[in-house]
Design a protein around this motif. Sequence first.
Motif, mmCIF file in Angstrom:
data_model
loop_
_atom_site.group_PDB
_atom_site.id
_atom_site.type_symbol
_atom_site.label_atom_id
_atom_site.label_comp_id
_atom_site.label_asym_id
_atom_site.label_seq_id
_atom_site.Cartn_x
_atom_site.Cartn_y
_atom_site.Cartn_z
ATOM 1 N N PHE A 8 0.918 -1.068 -0.010
ATOM 2 C CA PHE A 8 0.043 -0.037 -0.115
ATOM 3 C C PHE A 8 0.957 1.347 -0.152
ATOM 4 O O PHE A 8 1.910 1.299 0.466
ATOM 5 N N ASP B 225 -6.054 2.540 -2.387
ATOM 6 C CA ASP B 225 -7.270 2.309 -1.831
ATOM 7 C C ASP B 225 -7.800 0.900 -2.224
ATOM 8 O O ASP B 225 -7.771 0.614 -3.229
ATOM 9 N N TYR B 226 -8.473 0.257 -1.231
ATOM 10 C CA TYR B 226 -9.108 -1.324 -1.540
ATOM 11 C C TYR B 226 -10.260 -1.207 -0.850
ATOM 12 O O TYR B 226 -10.503 -0.871 0.327
ATOM 13 N N ILE C 230 -2.881 -0.757 8.705
ATOM 14 C CA ILE C 230 -3.143 -1.899 7.619
ATOM 15 C C ILE C 230 -2.436 -3.166 8.202
ATOM 16 O O ILE C 230 -3.089 -4.189 8.197
ATOM 17 N N TYR D 95 -7.334 0.639 3.389
ATOM 18 C CA TYR D 95 -7.961 -0.724 3.339
ATOM 19 C C TYR D 95 -9.321 -0.810 3.916
ATOM 20 O O TYR D 95 -9.395 -0.487 4.988
ATOM 21 N N HIS D 96 -10.455 -1.038 3.100
ATOM 22 C CA HIS D 96 -11.772 -0.943 3.768
ATOM 23 C C HIS D 96 -12.175 -2.587 3.603
ATOM 24 O O HIS D 96 -12.487 -3.062 2.647
ATOM 25 N N ASP D 97 -12.186 -2.923 4.958
ATOM 26 C CA ASP D 97 -12.470 -4.450 5.019
ATOM 27 C C ASP D 97 -14.138 -4.720 5.330
ATOM 28 O O ASP D 97 -14.793 -3.825 5.921
ATOM 29 N N MET E 108 -9.223 -2.180 -6.153
ATOM 30 C CA MET E 108 -8.192 -1.521 -5.922
ATOM 31 C C MET E 108 -7.797 -0.230 -6.789
ATOM 32 O O MET E 108 -7.650 -0.303 -7.976
ATOM 33 N N GLU F 263 -13.861 -3.858 -1.240
ATOM 34 C CA GLU F 263 -14.353 -5.138 -1.343
ATOM 35 C C GLU F 263 -15.932 -5.129 -1.502
ATOM 36 O O GLU F 263 -16.572 -4.599 -0.681
#
Length: 155
Positions: free
Chosen positions: A26, A112-113, A46, A32-34, A103, A115
């Motif tokens: 990263f 930026d992630y 992260i 990171y959006h989990d 991503m 899902e």
Amino acid sequence: MTTTAMLRAFCDAVEQRNGKAFAELFTEDGVYHDVFYGAFAGREKIAAMIDDWFYRTATDFRWDMHDPVSDGTTLYARYTFSYTSTLPEANGARAMFEGVAIMTLRDGRIADYHEVANTAPAFVDLKFAPERIAKIVAKQGAELKARPEMQRHLG
């Protein structure tokens, strides 16, 4: 690093509980959006997400990315994700779900992630009560709809 190598390093770091290696994929200000735990901003947070949050209630992770597509700025990949739950009510059950990783890339790293995942089968695998599953899925749906940046991905 090629897209395939990045995705393999991403999955390997999770499977090996190597938050430092994961966070290095990263940008410094990456997020990171989990799907379960929310947003983690910056490499330190992260890394902690992998080393602590992921492994608090699970072990024996397996993450595979499939059919990646990228224009150099955005990377999409379908994934399968599984783990063994250490939650008492799961009795050591293995949970699996599928999703799509989205991503945003910058300078060869993930900026930026996000899902989008169908987590309901995992909760069934863990033998969660239907009422608990409905509550979790409703919350995830509301959170996803509330994110303006996700609207272009949800079409």
